[in-house]
Motif scaffolding. Structure first.
Motif, PDB file in Angstrom:
ATOM      1  N   ILE A  12      98.600  35.655 139.495  1.00  0.00           N
ATOM      2  CA  ILE A  12      99.210  35.159 138.337  1.00  0.00           C
ATOM      3  C   ILE A  12     100.175  34.021 138.382  1.00  0.00           C
ATOM      4  O   ILE A  12     100.428  33.427 137.417  1.00  0.00           O
ATOM      5  N   ASN A 249     106.098  26.981 127.424  1.00  0.00           N
ATOM      6  CA  ASN A 249     105.000  26.445 128.248  1.00  0.00           C
ATOM      7  C   ASN A 249     104.889  25.117 128.030  1.00  0.00           C
ATOM      8  O   ASN A 249     104.649  24.215 128.915  1.00  0.00           O
ATOM      9  N   GLU A 282      97.974  25.032 128.582  1.00  0.00           N
ATOM     10  CA  GLU A 282      98.811  25.946 129.065  1.00  0.00           C
ATOM     11  C   GLU A 282      99.069  27.006 128.114  1.00  0.00           C
ATOM     12  O   GLU A 282     100.080  27.399 127.656  1.00  0.00           O
ATOM     13  N   ASN A 286      96.436  34.527 129.121  1.00  0.00           N
ATOM     14  CA  ASN A 286      95.386  34.188 130.074  1.00  0.00           C
ATOM     15  C   ASN A 286      94.126  35.195 129.880  1.00  0.00           C
ATOM     16  O   ASN A 286      93.197  34.414 129.397  1.00  0.00           O
ATOM     17  N   SER A 313      88.881  34.813 130.475  1.00  0.00           N
ATOM     18  CA  SER A 313      90.168  33.857 130.614  1.00  0.00           C
ATOM     19  C   SER A 313      90.134  32.780 129.670  1.00  0.00           C
ATOM     20  O   SER A 313      89.510  31.758 129.746  1.00  0.00           O
ATOM     21  N   VAL A 315      92.682  30.824 129.233  1.00  0.00           N
ATOM     22  CA  VAL A 315      93.486  29.803 130.079  1.00  0.00           C
ATOM     23  C   VAL A 315      92.271  28.824 130.914  1.00  0.00           C
ATOM     24  O   VAL A 315      92.083  27.744 130.817  1.00  0.00           O
ATOM     25  N   TRP A 384     106.296  32.842 136.996  1.00  0.00           N
ATOM     26  CA  TRP A 384     105.553  33.342 135.875  1.00  0.00           C
ATOM     27  C   TRP A 384     105.504  34.955 135.756  1.00  0.00           C
ATOM     28  O   TRP A 384     105.724  35.563 136.797  1.00  0.00           O
ATOM     29  N   THR A 388      98.769  39.571 133.391  1.00  0.00           N
ATOM     30  CA  THR A 388      97.323  38.956 133.413  1.00  0.00           C
ATOM     31  C   THR A 388      97.109  38.615 132.036  1.00  0.00           C
ATOM     32  O   THR A 388      96.285  37.677 131.734  1.00  0.00           O
ATOM     33  N   ARG A 391     100.852  34.529 129.451  1.00  0.00           N
ATOM     34  CA  ARG A 391     101.026  33.466 130.425  1.00  0.00           C
ATOM     35  C   ARG A 391     102.431  32.803 130.017  1.00  0.00           C
ATOM     36  O   ARG A 391     102.380  32.156 129.046  1.00  0.00           O
TER      37      ARG A 391
END
Length: 401
Positions: A12, A249, A282, A286, A313, A315, A384, A388, A391
Motif C-alpha cells: 500500500i 495527490n 497518481e 488504486n 489496478s 493506478v 498512505w 487497497t 489511494r
C-alpha cells in the motif's frame, strides 16, 4: 498452472514499484494480497480495459460476495456492510445496473453539475480566506476534505454539521477496520440516510439534486427507499473521497516536481486539462471495486477460471509504458486522455464531471493565493491510507506562502 505471487507487506505504501514488476511478468497475475486474499490482479492498460468491460466478469456482489470467504487464506470473517448500503450500481450487472443508472442520470446531468461552479468557487474561497501566509497546515484537513464534502452534502441536502461523522464512517468503511467497526459505521450511516431519504420523499419536489433523484421517474419506475439509501451512500462516499485524494495527490505531486508546479503557476489556463495527468499519474483509486469471473475468461493470453476474484489496478494501468511514454513521470502538458482513473465501460464514474470541476476550482484558487507553498514534512513521514481501494494520504502538511 500459474505461480501464486505474494504481494509485499508494504504494498500500500509502495504500489508503483510492485506494479512495475508485475506488468513486466505479464498482464494478469494470481496474487496473494497482504491480508491473505487470493485474487487475480490486472496491471496492464489494454487488459484493464478488457477486464472492466468483459461480460464474463460480474459485479453482482449479492451473488459473488461469498467468494471472499472461498479465497481468503486466513479464515477471517468477511467484512459485512449494512445491506441498506449495498443496493447500488457498483454492485450490479445489467439489467439492474442499467435501470438504476438511467434513473440517476435524469438527476445527475452535466448541466446541473456546471451550474454548481459558482457555489464551488464560493466554498473554496471561504476555505482559503481562513488560511494565512506562513501557516503550517494539513492541506487535507484545511482544504482538500472540506471542499468536496461541503459540495456533496449540499448536493444531497444533508446538513454540513454531519460532515465529521461522515468522514469517520467513510474512513472506517474504506480501510481495513475490524468487522465490529464496519458493522458500527455502516449501521450508523444507514440509519442516518434512511431518515434523510424519508424526509426528502415526504416533501414536495424542488429543483435540488437529491429531490430530483428521490422523485426521478422513468415511465412509472422510481427508486425505492433502499435503492435511494444505497445511492446516497455511494454518492456521499465516492463523491468526496475521490476528490479529496485527487486534490491531495496532485498537490503532493507538484511539491515533488517543482518544475511542473512552475508550469501551472506560469500558465494557470493549463490547470483544468492537467487534471487528466494527475488522475493518470497518481489517481485516487488504486484497485477498482470487486469483480469476479462467472465463467473462464481469457485476458491477455491468461485464462482466469470461473469463480475467481478479479481486481483491476487503475493506478498500474495508467502507468503502463506501452500506453504512456515516460509513464512514471509527471508531465502537466501531456495529453493523458484515455486514462482509466474513473474506470471504463458501463461503470465509468458518474461523478467524474463534478470531480474535475472541483479539482479545477481548488487548484486554481490555491495556486493563485499561495503560489509558493512548500512541504512541511519530510518525505519519509508521509503515509498512505491503509486501503487497497483508496489511494490517498493520511495527512499532507504544507507551509503556505
Amino acid at each position: 498452472m500459474t505461480t501464486l505471487t505474494q504481494l509485499p507487506a508494504d504494498y500500500i505504501q509502495n504500489p508503483h514499484e510492485v506494479h512495475a514488476w508485475l506488468r513486466a511478468e505479464g498482464p494478469v497475475r494470481e496474487v496473494l494480497m497482504p491480508r491473505g486474499l487470493k485474487v487475480w490482479l490486472v496491471t496492464r492498460y489494454e487488459e484493464a480495459k478488457v477486464a472492466l468491460t468483459d461480460p464474463g466478469i460480474s459485479k453482482n456482489a449479492a451473488e459473488g460476495g461469498h467468494l471472499f470467504d472461498v479465497h481468503s487464506t486466513t479464515g477471517g470473517a468477511r467484512r459485512e456492510f449494512n445491506q441498506a448500503l449495498s443496493v447500488h450500481m457498483l454492485n450490479m450487472d445489467p439489467p439492474g445496473h442499467t435501470r438504476l443508472r438511467k434513473l440517476v442520470n435524469k438527476a445527475f446531468t452535466a448541466r446541473r453539475i456546471e451550474l454548481m461552479r459558482p457555489r464551488v468557487n464560493e466554498i473554496a474561497a471561504e476555505l482559503i480566506a481562513k488560511l494565512n501566509d506562513g501557516d503550517e497546515v494539513d492541506l487535507l484537513e484545511a482544504f482538500a476534505f472540506p471542499l468536496p464534502i461541503t459540495v456533496i452534502c449540499e448536493l444531497l441536502g444533508i446538513p454540513i454539521d454531519n460532515r465529521d461523522e461522515f468522514r469517520e464512517w467513510s474512513n472506517t468503511l474504506l480501510s481495513f477496520g475490524s468487522n465490529e467497526d464496519i458493522v458500527r459505521a455502516s449501521g450508523a450511516m444507514a440509519q442516518f440516510l434512511v431518515g434523510h431519504v424519508e424526509k426528502v420523499a415526504a416533501q414536495e419536489p424542488d429543483d435540488t439534486f437529491f429531490s430530483a433523484l428521490v422523485h426521478a421517474d422513468d415511465s412509472g419506475d422510481r427508486l425505492n427507499t433502499q435503492e435511494l439509501v444505497s445511492m446516497a451512500f455511494l454518492l456521499l462516499v465516492a463523491g468526496h473521497e475521490t476528490t479529496v485524494n485527487l486534490i491531495g495527490n496532485a498537490v503532493l505531486a507538484l511539491l515533488r516536481n517543482p518544475d511542473q508546479l512552475q508550469i501551472l503557476k506560469d500558465r494557470p489556463e493549463l490547470i483544468p486539462a492537467s487534471a487528466e495527468e494527475f488522475l493518470r499519474a497518481e489517481g485516487p483509486v488504486n484497485l477498482a471495486t470487486f469483480r469476479y469471473t462467472k465463467e473462464p475468461v481469457e485476458i491477455g493470453g491468461v485464462t482466469i477460471p470461473a469463480n475467481e476474484i478479479v481486481l483491476v489496478s487503475l493506478v498500474a494501468a495508467n502507468r503502463d509504458p506501452e500506453k504512456y511514454e515516460n509513464a512514471d513521470q509527471l508531465d502537466v502538458t501531456r495529453s493523458a486522455q484515455g486514462h482509466v482513473a474513473f474506470g471504463h465501460g458501463i461503470h465509468y464514474c458518474l461523478g467524474a464531471p463534478l470531480a474535475r470541476l472541483e479539482f479545477d476550482v481548488a487548484l486554481t484558487q490555491l495556486l493563485a493565493r499561495f503560489p509558493n507553498l512548500t512541504s512541511a514534512a519530510e518525505p519519509e513521514t508521509l503515509e498512505w491510507r491503509d486501503s487497497t481501494l483508496i489511494r490517498g494520504l493520511h495527512t499532507l502538511p504544507v507551509r503556505l506562502a
